[in-house]
Design a protein around this motif. Structure first.
Motif, PDB file in Angstrom:
ATOM      1  N   PRO A 186      -6.400   7.347   2.482  1.00 41.42           N
ATOM      2  CA  PRO A 186      -5.443   8.164   2.966  1.00 41.42           C
ATOM      3  C   PRO A 186      -4.361   8.404   1.871  1.00 41.42           C
ATOM      4  O   PRO A 186      -3.696   9.479   1.839  1.00 41.42           O
ATOM      5  N   CYS A 191       0.845  -1.150   0.048  1.00 42.47           N
ATOM      6  CA  CYS A 191      -0.004  -0.030   0.026  1.00 42.47           C
ATOM      7  C   CYS A 191       0.732   1.260   0.141  1.00 42.47           C
ATOM      8  O   CYS A 191       2.159   1.230   0.435  1.00 42.47           O
ATOM      9  N   THR A 239      -6.417  -2.726   4.998  1.00 39.57           N
ATOM     10  CA  THR A 239      -6.381  -1.995   6.315  1.00 39.57           C
ATOM     11  C   THR A 239      -7.013  -0.761   6.641  1.00 39.57           C
ATOM     12  O   THR A 239      -7.708  -0.752   7.518  1.00 39.57           O
ATOM     13  N   HIS A 240      -7.178   0.363   5.900  1.00 39.90           N
ATOM     14  CA  HIS A 240      -7.827   1.414   6.122  1.00 39.90           C
ATOM     15  C   HIS A 240      -8.609   1.804   4.613  1.00 39.90           C
ATOM     16  O   HIS A 240      -9.072   2.964   4.646  1.00 39.90           O
ATOM     17  N   GLY A 241      -8.948   0.770   3.983  1.00 44.44           N
ATOM     18  CA  GLY A 241      -9.921   0.819   2.771  1.00 44.44           C
ATOM     19  C   GLY A 241      -9.473   1.938   1.571  1.00 44.44           C
ATOM     20  O   GLY A 241     -10.355   2.320   0.950  1.00 44.44           O
ATOM     21  N   ALA A 242      -7.902   1.843   1.224  1.00 44.09           N
ATOM     22  CA  ALA A 242      -7.871   2.704   0.152  1.00 44.09           C
ATOM     23  C   ALA A 242      -8.138   1.987  -1.044  1.00 44.09           C
ATOM     24  O   ALA A 242      -8.132   0.593  -1.155  1.00 44.09           O
ATOM     25  N   CYS A 282      -7.063  -1.877  -0.364  1.00 44.07           N
ATOM     26  CA  CYS A 282      -6.272  -1.999   0.726  1.00 44.07           C
ATOM     27  C   CYS A 282      -7.062  -2.564   1.964  1.00 44.07           C
ATOM     28  O   CYS A 282      -7.929  -1.653   2.419  1.00 44.07           O
ATOM     29  N   HIS A 312       0.022   3.749   1.535  1.00 46.41           N
ATOM     30  CA  HIS A 312      -0.255   4.837   2.693  1.00 46.41           C
ATOM     31  C   HIS A 312       0.773   4.370   3.770  1.00 46.41           C
ATOM     32  O   HIS A 312       1.707   5.251   4.246  1.00 46.41           O
ATOM     33  N   VAL A 313       0.627   3.049   4.370  1.00 47.64           N
ATOM     34  CA  VAL A 313       1.588   2.297   5.128  1.00 47.64           C
ATOM     35  C   VAL A 313       2.206   1.306   4.371  1.00 47.64           C
ATOM     36  O   VAL A 313       1.654   0.705   3.442  1.00 47.64           O
ATOM     37  N   MET A 363       2.483  -1.769   3.729  1.00 44.31           N
ATOM     38  CA  MET A 363       2.310  -3.234   4.185  1.00 44.31           C
ATOM     39  C   MET A 363       1.539  -3.771   2.861  1.00 44.31           C
ATOM     40  O   MET A 363       0.919  -3.096   2.021  1.00 44.31           O
TER      41      MET A 363
HETATM   42  S1  FES Z   1      -2.190   0.812   4.831  1.00 42.71           S
HETATM   43 FE1  FES Z   1      -3.592   0.696   3.108  1.00 42.71          FE
HETATM   44  S2  FES Z   1      -5.088   2.270   3.322  1.00 42.71           S
HETATM   45 FE2  FES Z   1      -3.749   2.205   5.028  1.00 42.71          FE
END
Ligand code: FES
Length: 120
Positions: free
Chosen positions: A92, A50, A76-79, A74, A52-53, A55
């Motif tokens: 994000p 990702c 994790t946070h829905g990107a 993604c 964003h982070v 991972m």
């Molecule tokens: S790690 Fe993918 S949207 Fe935050």
């Protein structure tokens, strides 16, 4: 920098529309997890990281697409990323682009090449 050799990641027709497949590339001696997606009949591949982070994006193994198959998601946070360009259009890291893995076809083999790193 030495170009790592292309790697066969699938045979033509193996990754059907709306599906994905993970694979590993060796880049400068490191293993980099990547995936190929068939979106609308076209194959696109990205590093599974990702923007964003840094991972992996598939919480559930090899599940990258939204339920309707429209976006790469993604977990994790829905990107949400555009499958054709890798650009994030929601979430994000909006505006950032997944690291693309160039693909070529050789006979009935789909070959992946060294990832291109995005500068955004
Ligand atoms: S790690 Fe993918 S949207 Fe935050």
């Amino acid at each position: 920098m030495v170009q790592d050799a292309p790697v066969e990641v699938a045979h033509v027709g193996e990754v059907e529309p709306g599906t994905t497949k993970k694979f590993i590339l060796q880049v400068d001696g490191r293993e980099v997890e990547c995936f190929v997606v068939n979106y609308g009949g076209g194959l696109f591949a990205y590093v599974n990281r990702c923007r964003h982070v840094p991972m992996t994006m598939d919480w559930i193994e090899n599940q990258f697409l939204t339920e309707d198959g429209r976006y790469i998601l993604c977990a994790t946070h829905g990107a949400a990323y555009e499958p054709e360009s890798g650009e994030c259009i929601f979430g994000p890291p909006c505006g950032k682009v997944l690291d693309r893995v160039p693909l070529t076809i050789a006979g009935d083999r789909v070959l992946a090449h060294r990832p291109l790193e995005d500068e955004t």
